[in-house]
Scaffold this motif. Structure first.
Motif, PDB file in Angstrom:
ATOM      1  N   GLU A 355      27.483  43.225  38.781  1.00 47.95           N
ATOM      2  CA  GLU A 355      28.944  43.109  38.734  1.00 47.95           C
ATOM      3  C   GLU A 355      29.606  44.116  39.673  1.00 47.95           C
ATOM      4  N   SER A 356      29.045  45.331  39.706  1.00 51.04           N
ATOM      5  CA  SER A 356      29.599  46.362  40.584  1.00 51.04           C
ATOM      6  C   SER A 356      29.463  45.974  42.051  1.00 51.04           C
ATOM      7  N   GLN A 359      32.027  43.320  42.886  1.00 50.76           N
ATOM      8  CA  GLN A 359      33.376  43.886  42.956  1.00 50.76           C
ATOM      9  C   GLN A 359      33.585  44.667  44.251  1.00 50.76           C
ATOM     10  N   GLU A 360      32.587  45.449  44.663  1.00 51.64           N
ATOM     11  CA  GLU A 360      32.730  46.247  45.880  1.00 51.64           C
ATOM     12  C   GLU A 360      32.770  45.376  47.138  1.00 51.64           C
ATOM     13  N   SER A 364      38.036  42.488  43.022  1.00 50.99           N
ATOM     14  CA  SER A 364      38.053  42.450  41.556  1.00 50.99           C
ATOM     15  C   SER A 364      38.151  41.028  41.003  1.00 50.99           C
ATOM     16  N   ARG A 365      38.837  40.127  41.710  1.00 54.72           N
ATOM     17  CA  ARG A 365      38.969  38.759  41.215  1.00 54.72           C
ATOM     18  C   ARG A 365      37.631  38.021  41.264  1.00 54.72           C
ATOM     19  N   SER A 366      36.892  38.236  42.343  1.00 56.39           N
ATOM     20  CA  SER A 366      35.555  37.630  42.419  1.00 56.39           C
ATOM     21  C   SER A 366      34.655  38.197  41.334  1.00 56.39           C
ATOM     22  N   ALA A 367      34.794  39.510  41.059  1.00 62.01           N
ATOM     23  CA  ALA A 367      34.005  40.125  39.992  1.00 62.01           C
ATOM     24  C   ALA A 367      34.380  39.533  38.644  1.00 62.01           C
ATOM     25  N   ARG A 368      35.675  39.190  38.460  1.00 69.37           N
ATOM     26  CA  ARG A 368      36.103  38.564  37.205  1.00 69.37           C
ATOM     27  C   ARG A 368      35.440  37.198  37.029  1.00 69.37           C
ATOM     28  N   ARG A 371      31.676  37.809  36.221  1.00 72.26           N
ATOM     29  CA  ARG A 371      31.477  38.214  34.829  1.00 72.26           C
ATOM     30  C   ARG A 371      31.676  37.033  33.881  1.00 72.26           C
TER      31      ARG A 371
END
Length: 544
Positions: A355-356, A359-360, A364-368, A371
């Protein structure tokens, strides 16, 4: 063996052992098991150099040999271990851990064994005592018994272990250094009953200080074997670093750190106590620790925490109810029995790492979205938009980017056998294990790039570094002989101000690259531990 692993292994071999060992080692990694004649023919290296290279690899446990596969009388075959070569990347972490747990003495013991592959206990004790004495004030020295005690402590906690004995060697060969066993795979330490038994050595005295006049001679004879005519009672018993025990310690520390970050320090101390209590009773490949009662945990907690029994029960309930599921409850006897879910903890740590990374790299939206797919398993594009609360166009773009990077997979579920698009569900999903394997290869590539960059930077400033080393050697020699301050200042001024600035910038850059290597290695360790634990958990099921 992937191309990235082979490249990284080659760079590690070249940096630590030189070009010839790198050539032979990389050749064996790419071509598998081969005999000496084939290695000679395909590498174009002289017989003497190939033999020496194989000896270096076997000395460090990176190469094993076995009888020829064509039957009795066929040539001996050699095989290198990529896993063992990749452990070189983790040497600084092993040494730092030994220093943290056992002080400077433990640090130097582990450092000597890593540098030389394997050594006898008496030889290690002498070398470490001399090195410690060299760094002490004039007139002080360390007793051999202090170093022997630290060595014994490392063996008792299984951070060091005996080398496996070569089959067919008898008493006549007992003074020779052990080679690899006759099988192509090293046997487990548990197959040797005396693996963790410390011999009684007759070694008395204190560390010796090396005088400055002996430096040149010591450097000239550094590669020559030191023949010690005295016997100490441990001839033929060689010791090596137990990497698996260090890895178990790293795993436990990662779990404790994750609990501290997720909850608080008291929760992490409870988990630390549970892991410490089950160190001896839990098998290295176990999916969870042995069950421990709340009463046992309460009695083993450090007295400095002053946790009452009702508070402990509340913390244990909090840990059991936490979604990360680091701690599980197995029963109600003894106030409740609890275990640390090792495999589940590693899976959650690997998941957080994935997930990290998303996000990097992608925001953050792609990480959402990532997840969400990890939690819900299978979702259509419309469901992703609704659950993630992201506009349709943006969600579509992000899904396609993740799909192109193989971080997200698309699964087709047809309503009819003809797979018509109008009658097919298209479900997005994340397969954590293949994604972790892909990220692991990216980490190997990153570390290889960092090493190449560091070697390039060092090569570009080679002349300046050599000049700096020469001046430092002259200063050290003058200081030892009691030179005047004016002489020392004159020598220091041989490096100009621009050169000094360039050296400082280079050292800062090299330190950043070294730090980055260590940080990426921490990610590599977590991913490797998760992949290995998952494969072990799946294998018995397939066997049934």
């Amino acid at each position: 063996m992937t191309a990235q692993e082979t490249r990284l292994c080659g760079l590690l071999l070249q940096e630590h052992f030189g070009d010839v060992v790198e050539k032979v080692g990389t050749h064996l990694l790419k071509n598998g098991t081969q005999n000496l004649r084939t290695i000679l023919h395909e590498t174009g290296t002289s017989l003497n150099l190939v033999k020496k290279s194989l000896c270096v690899l076997m000395q460090h446990g990176a190469c094993v040999f076995s009888p020829g596969r064509k039957g009795p009388g066929s040539p001996t075959e050699y095989q290198t271990s990529a896993d063992r070569i990749l452990r070189i990347l983790r040497y600084p972490r092993y040494i730092y851990t030994a220093k943290t747990l056992y002080g400077d003495t433990g640090e130097l013991i582990v450092e000597e064994l890593l540098q030389r592959g394997h050594m006898t206990m008496s030889s290690t004790v002498k070398t470490v005592a001399d090195r410690l004495t060299q760094n002490m004030e004039e007139g002080r020295s360390i007793d051999y018994s202090e170093v022997s005690s630290a060595f014994s402590n490392l063996v008792e906690t299984h951070f060091l272990q005996r080398c496996p004995i070569l089959h067919g060697t008898g008493a006549k060969d007992s003074s020779a250094a052990p080679a690899a066993p006759e099988s192509a795979t090293l046997p487990s330490p548990e197959s040797f009953p005396d693996c963790y038994r410390v011999p009684q050595i007759q070694l008395f005295g204190r560390g010796k200080r090396q005088h400055s006049g002996e430096d040149g001679e010591e450097q000239r004879n550094a590669k020559k074997p030191k023949l010690d005519p005295a016997t100490h009672g441990d001839e033929g018993i060689y010791w090596q670093v137990n990497f698996e025990r260090f890895h178990l310690h790293f795993r436990d520390q990662a779990i404790i750190s994750a609990v501290a970050n997720k909850l608080d320090q008291t929760s992490s101390e409870i988990v630390r106590t549970m892991l410490r209590m089950s160190e001896v009773t839990t098998a290295p490949n176990a999916s969870c620790t042995k069950p421990l009662s709340a009463n046992e945990i309460f009695r083993s907690l450090p007295s400095s925490y002053n946790i009452s029994r009702p508070i402990l029960d509340q913390y244990l309930t909090l840990l059991v109810d936490d979604p990360m599921e680091f701690v599980g409850k197995m029963g109600e006897s003894g106030g409740g029995t609890y275990v640390v879910n090792l495999n589940r903890a590693l899976a959650n740590l690997a998941r957080a790492t994935l997930e990290s990374v998303v996000q990097e790299r992608f925001g953050s939206r792609s990480a959402r979205i990532f997840r969400l797919l990890l939690r819900k398993r299978h979702l259509e594009q419309k469901q992703v938009e609704d659950f993630a609360m992201i506009p349709a166009k943006e969600a579509k773009d992000m899904l396609y980017i993740l799909l192109s990077q193989n971080l997200v997979q698309l699964q087709e579920v047809p309503k009819t056998p003809d797979f018509a698009p109008s009658r097919t569900f298209y479900l997005y999903t994340v397969n954590q294990l293949p994604t972790a394997r892909m990220l692991l290869q990216s980490c190997y590539k990153t570390v290889a790039n960092l090493i190449e960059r560091r070697l390039f930077e060092t090569k570009e400033s080679k002349r300046l570094l050599e000049k700096s080393q020469r001046i430092e050697a002259i200063l050290a020699s003058l200081q030892a002989s009691g030179a005047e301050p004016e002489q020392l200042t004159e020598v220091e001024e041989m490096i100009t101000a621009p050169e000094r600035q360039q050296l400082e910038a280079l050292r800062l850059h090299i330190n950043k690259l070294d730090s980055a290597e260590n940080q990426v290695d921490e990610t590599i360790f977590l991913l490797e531990a998760y992949i290995n634990s998952t494969v072990r958990a799946v294998s018995p099921v397939k066997g049934k």
